[in-house]
Design a protein around this motif. Structure first.
Motif, PDB file in Angstrom:
ATOM      1  N   SER A  98     -26.519  18.175 -36.330  1.00 61.01           N
ATOM      2  CA  SER A  98     -27.994  18.271 -36.585  1.00 61.01           C
ATOM      3  C   SER A  98     -28.311  20.208 -36.387  1.00 61.01           C
ATOM      4  N   VAL A  99     -27.309  20.543 -35.392  1.00 61.36           N
ATOM      5  CA  VAL A  99     -27.514  21.799 -35.026  1.00 61.36           C
ATOM      6  C   VAL A  99     -26.048  23.043 -35.427  1.00 61.36           C
ATOM      7  N   THR A 100     -25.822  22.660 -36.632  1.00 61.50           N
ATOM      8  CA  THR A 100     -24.537  23.002 -36.567  1.00 61.50           C
ATOM      9  C   THR A 100     -24.245  24.969 -37.064  1.00 61.50           C
ATOM     10  N   ASP A 101     -25.638  24.993 -37.194  1.00 58.74           N
ATOM     11  CA  ASP A 101     -25.556  26.572 -37.705  1.00 58.74           C
ATOM     12  C   ASP A 101     -25.591  27.170 -35.582  1.00 58.74           C
ATOM     13  N   GLU A 102     -26.384  26.688 -34.928  1.00 56.11           N
ATOM     14  CA  GLU A 102     -26.427  27.230 -33.528  1.00 56.11           C
ATOM     15  C   GLU A 102     -25.115  26.933 -33.991  1.00 56.11           C
ATOM     16  N   LEU A 103     -24.064  25.934 -33.150  1.00 57.71           N
ATOM     17  CA  LEU A 103     -22.753  25.408 -32.841  1.00 57.71           C
ATOM     18  C   LEU A 103     -21.909  27.200 -33.746  1.00 57.71           C
ATOM     19  N   VAL A 104     -22.058  27.616 -34.741  1.00 63.31           N
ATOM     20  CA  VAL A 104     -21.557  28.143 -35.281  1.00 63.31           C
ATOM     21  C   VAL A 104     -22.031  29.529 -34.624  1.00 63.31           C
ATOM     22  N   GLY A 130     -27.028  25.195 -25.534  1.00 63.85           N
ATOM     23  CA  GLY A 130     -26.190  23.925 -24.883  1.00 63.85           C
ATOM     24  C   GLY A 130     -27.053  22.954 -24.561  1.00 63.85           C
ATOM     25  N   PHE A 131     -28.564  23.627 -23.792  1.00 60.87           N
ATOM     26  CA  PHE A 131     -28.639  22.604 -21.789  1.00 60.87           C
ATOM     27  C   PHE A 131     -29.021  20.913 -22.753  1.00 60.87           C
ATOM     28  N   ARG A 132     -29.776  20.893 -23.849  1.00 56.36           N
ATOM     29  CA  ARG A 132     -29.700  20.071 -24.343  1.00 56.36           C
ATOM     30  C   ARG A 132     -28.940  18.921 -25.174  1.00 56.36           C
ATOM     31  N   THR A 133     -28.234  19.833 -25.145  1.00 56.68           N
ATOM     32  CA  THR A 133     -26.570  18.510 -26.063  1.00 56.68           C
ATOM     33  C   THR A 133     -25.939  18.007 -24.089  1.00 56.68           C
TER      34      THR A 133
END
Length: 964
Positions: free
Chosen positions: A603-609, A324-327
């Motif tokens: 846009s990156v919900t698969d990573e958030l899971v 999550g560095f970009r976020t």
């Protein structure tokens, strides 16, 4: 002569000394500051100190665009529309026509300072845009997105090149701009898609988790990358004196991009790991390094002949993805960039836009032609390609419309063309109008082609094949897929009285909800497999204090799910072959705000899971309690939370949706935990306090937030296609953290669909050996009974708590939302009431009668019923009696078991009305008045009675889907 000469020299020397002294004194005196108190004009431009005028300009720009944004957001228009229109109105088109406005507020010399500020912000904004570009989205969604992106650029590029021929002959000075450069620029302006605005529209239209949103997002990423490359090529050709020089510029740009994307990106990954930036966010050292890299990249691309914004864009692409560095970087940059720098940039665009120059019919004819060609080129190319790859015509139309969005990126492209000399003010204004029209029409056209009832949601974010998508009729009228488990036969069946639930949906939106969900997860966990030692209720109640202390020491540090065992052997427990397989599907709700970081998360919900801490903690807890937990993430507006829950319930065939309400999310001032002071008065504190606190009260600062959550729960009650349970967790008191384990359930059964569903759930929960229950069937009588005479009056609240309740109830209309949607019930006829009453009798007899006097029951039910105590109660004031019984259950449970009060919401087909008694109960506690209607509508009258009485128990409020 010599003497005269000497005197003259003396005079000259004295004059020199006096001049020197005067100079020293003059330097010691501070120059005049020219302040407002001295009659100076604060808006006058001072080149040595331009900060005053810059601040005035900043206030005018931001306030003007924000006011426009408040209006345009109500018609679902992105913020870029208000910023562009605000800039145009501040320019010569509108405000510039006011005598003296431009000369005093935006004088020509001050534009240089605004331009410097805007370009710094533009570099940082393109850095944020670069971080939003994720090439993995393209790779993940395959050929369809690449084909849509390619055709969606080639067709409008060709049409743009075609229309550039007559426009070049009519508007462009051939001696300044070559035809090839203008043709290339016109093609880029027609073919580019505004990726940041596209992402915002996708999230606001709830399309990101759909097949349409997934493929459009991937196509938009590819379109964005190719568009910036073509724009860089155009600027390089304009700045190059020869063709060979243009090749050198492009090679240098490509070389710098490769340096950023490989060695520098690898170095940033290494430094981020070494400094712990992946785990805890960017450190100050990493932030300094990133800032230097952004402006160094902008400097390099600018000095080689390409605009500085390309350097910022390339630096954003080079940022690491991991952890999550970009976020985290986006969260640090976005507010300053989007709220300060970008409005200044668009104000400058507005100062360069003069719609007054478009005073000929041919000008507006070409504007219409530009709008038609830009939209038709994108729409036909993208929609036809999508239809070719198997999308329905509605889906294809939505994809074509979304890809035609221009917005922010288009305005940046046009400003680059203006500064490079490719466009003049007239052509620039025409293209700006085209960008505004296409951006404005994107959202309404998308909703027209693809309304929410046709949405096809994806579970993993991947583009499905044609056989995996529903037809339009199926999407418009989804069929509920909920199934139930019959405890008698061990199979799934339709709704009945002895059905057990196996699939639960839980809502995760805040960290403070985790304790409530963990408590409820412990209630839902299956009993131990094979021989196990059950919790001995008798031993727990009779164990002395010395044994309790020793047991506590032995179990220090153990998790809550590990029971405290008595020292005496008890009956072993085996799991029934008909035990329903319990599964929990967690939905993590994240509020979508206007910030770019929220869009990035969407846009990156698969990573958030995989990375979200709430999901990981809850998933781990479920693993330790042997309950399989699946999780999904939904990033939507707060108003869309209930609809996201409903879609989640339908997609996972959930039989019960659980809404947690933790102590922190409900406040901490009054009306939950009871303690008796030295004076004999009783005070209360806990999670239900803010629901009853005045909006002006300092003791419950989060009352309005609690009301919003209450309304969210009520919308789920009204719209969910399955049973709903609102679990209000009171938290653990200090005495309970000393090693107590287990739960005791107190359930008053009044009757009605909600109570019948609650009864079946209580029996199912008691299958666990550490859970016991007291179930009381309540009948209301017209005359006082012996139970009423034996029940003491309620303990009165202290004066300050009573006054808090009074002020809250008097201000109840301030907080309540009288027009808020609630559950819509069917017609409550006499026939329906009789059928419901018969169903109540059947449900009660099914569980309350001894096993020999009823139909055969499954071993699972028989085992659970051994821990349930059934009784009946007849009273003229049942709520007051039940409150006292609940306090008695709390005292008898002691520190070994916590109390959970289960009640039916009772909003329909309840056998009795409790309105009058609820008002009387409030009177007994110090004030005769009515309760806040919003609270009563959310949790029901019975739960409200337990809340206002100061019960320390957690509340589980059930509503059956049968009630709707």
């Amino acid at each position: 002569m010599p003497a005269l000469s000497f005197s003259t020299q003396i005079m000259h020397l004295g004059k020199d000394v006096s001049d020197a002294a005067y100079g020293l004194v003059s330097r010691a005196i501070a120059p005049t500051q020219g302040g407002l108190l001295q009659g100076q004009n604060p808006a006058a431009l001072n080149n040595a100190d331009p900060i005053r005028l810059w601040i005035i300009q900043l206030f005018i720009i931001i306030c003007f665009t924000q006011l426009l944004g408040l209006f345009l957001s109500r018609i679902r228009q992105p913020r870029v529309i208000s910023e562009v229109i605000g800039g145009i109105l501040l320019g010569p088109t509108a405000m510039g026509r006011i005598n003296g406005f431009t000369n005093n507020i935006f004088p020509a010399q001050s534009v240089y300072y605004l331009n410097l500020t805007a370009n710094i912000g533009l570099v940082l904004f393109l850095f944020v845009v670069g971080m939003e570009v994720d090439t993995r989205i393209i790779r993940r969604n395959g050929r369809a997105s690449l084909a849509i992106s390619a055709v969606g650029m080639v067709l409008p590029f060709g049409l743009g090149a075609a229309v550039s021929v007559p426009m070049y002959a009519l508007y462009i000075n051939e001696s300044i701009v070559s035809f090839g450069n203008y043709l290339l620029f016109a093609g880029v302006a027609m073919s580019i898609t505004a990726f940041p605005v596209l992402c915002r529209i996708l999230t606001e239209c709830k399309l990101l988790p759909t097949a349409v949103g997934t493929v459009t997002l991937a196509a938009g990423v590819g379109n964005d990358i190719v568009g910036w490359i073509l724009l860089a090529l155009t600027v390089a050709l304009v700045n190059a004196t020869t063709g060979v020089m243009a090749v050198y510029i492009l090679l240098c740009t490509v070389g710098w991009a490769l340096v950023l994307l490989f060695p520098i990106k690898w170095g940033l990954n290494w430094l981020a790991r070494k400094t712990g930036s992946f785990e805890s966010g960017p450190t100050p050292f990493m932030m300094t390094l990133v800032l230097l890299l952004v402006f160094a990249s902008a400097f390099f691309t600018d000095v080689i002949g390409v605009h500085a914004i390309f350097g910022g864009f390339l630096a954003g692409i080079a940022m690491p993805h991991e952890g999550g560095f970009r976020t985290a970087l986006v969260e640090k940059f976005e507010d300053l960039v989007t709220l300060l720098f970008i409005p200044i940039y668009f104000a400058l665009s507005g100062l360069s836009t003069n719609l007054g120059l478009l005073n000929r019919g041919v000008d507006w004819g070409y504007i219409v032609l530009l709008c038609v060609i830009a939209f038709v080129g994108k729409f036909v190319g993208c929609a036809a390609t999508a239809f070719f790859f198997g999308f329905k015509w509605r889906e294809a139309g939505a994809i074509g419309t979304l890809m035609s969005c221009k917005g922010l990126v288009e305005l940046i492209v046009l400003n680059v063309g203006l500064s490079a000399g490719i466009l003049d003010t007239r052509i620039f204004s025409m293209f700006v109008v085209m960008a505004l029209v296409l951006t404005f029409m994107t959202t309404p056209l998308t909703l027209m082609f693809y309304p929410p009832k046709y949405h096809v949601y994806l579970a993993d974010g991947h583009l499905p094949g044609p056989t995996h998508r529903h037809s339009e009729a199926e999407a418009a009228h989804p069929t509920p897929r909920a199934t139930t488990f019959n405890s008698v036969t061990g199979t799934t069946a339709t709704r009945g009285e002895e059905q057990l639930k196996s699939r639960f949906a839980v809502v995760l939106s805040k960290m403070e909800h985790l304790p409530a969900l963990m408590t409820l997860t412990q209630l839902l966990q299956p009993p131990p497999t094979g021989p196990a030692t059950a919790f001995d209720n008798t031993r727990a109640s009779s164990i002395d204090e010395s044994e309790k202390d020793s047991t506590t020491k032995q179990n220090t540090g153990r998790m809550l799910s590990v029971p405290v065992l008595s020292t005496t052997p008890v009956r072993a427990t085996t799991i029934s072959p008909h035990t329903p397989p319990v599964r929990i599907d967690a939905l993590r709700l994240i509020e979508l705000t206007e910030r770019a970081s929220a869009l990035f998360k969407a846009s990156v919900t698969d990573e958030l899971v995989r990375s979200d801490p709430l999901v990981n903690i809850f998933r781990t807890y479920g693993h330790l309690n042997r309950i399989p937990i699946s999780a999904s993430v939904s990033v939507v507006n707060y108003d869309s939370f209930p609809s996201s829950v409903n879609h989640h319930v339908q997609d996972h065939a959930s039989e019960l949706v659980i809404i947690p309400w933790g102590p922190q999310s409900m406040g901490s001032s009054v009306l939950e935990q009871a303690t008796t002071g030295a004076s004999g008065t009783t005070t209360y504190s806990g999670p239900l306090s803010s629901l009853f606190s005045s909006p002006t009260s300092t003791s419950a600062p989060d009352g309005p937030q609690s009301l919003l959550y209450s309304q969210f729960a009520r919308r789920v009650f009204a719209e969910a296609p399955s049973d709903v349970a609102l679990f209000i967790d009171r938290g653990l008191s200090p005495s309970e953290t000393a090693g107590g384990y287990g739960q005791h359930i107190f359930f008053p059964f009044f009757g009605g669909p909600d109570d019948r569903a609650a009864l079946a759930l209580v029996v199912q929960l008691c299958a666990h050996p550490a859970i016991s229950a007291t179930v009381i069937r309540v009948t209301k009588s017209d005359e006082p009974t012996e139970v009423d005479l034996q029940t003491p009056a309620a303990t009165h609240l202290s004066d300050n708590i009573r006054d808090n309740i009074a002020s809250t109830l008097n201000a109840g209309m301030t907080l309540q939302s009288t027009h808020f949607p609630d559950t819509v019930y069917g017609q409550n006829t006499t026939q329906v009431q009789l059928a419901s009453s018969a169903a109540d009798d059947i449900a009660w007899e099914t569980f309350a009668r001894p096993s020999g006097e009823t139909a055969p029951r499954s071993p699972f039910i028989e085992e659970a019923l051994t821990r349930v105590n059934f009784s009946s109660l007849t009273s003229s004031q049942p709520l007051r009696v039940l409150v006292q019984r609940a306090h008695q259950e709390e005292r008898e449970s002691g520190s070994w078991k916590t109390l959970v009060v289960v009640v039916g919401r009772g909003r329909r087909l309840a056998t009795e009305s409790h309105h009058a008694e609820l008002a009387q109960l409030l009177s007994e506690h110090g004030r005769e008045t009515s309760i806040n209607p919003d609270v009563r509508k959310t949790i029901g009258d019975v739960a409200t009675a337990f809340a206002v009485s100061g019960s320390r128990a957690s509340l589980l409020i059930m509503q059956s889907a049968e009630a709707r």
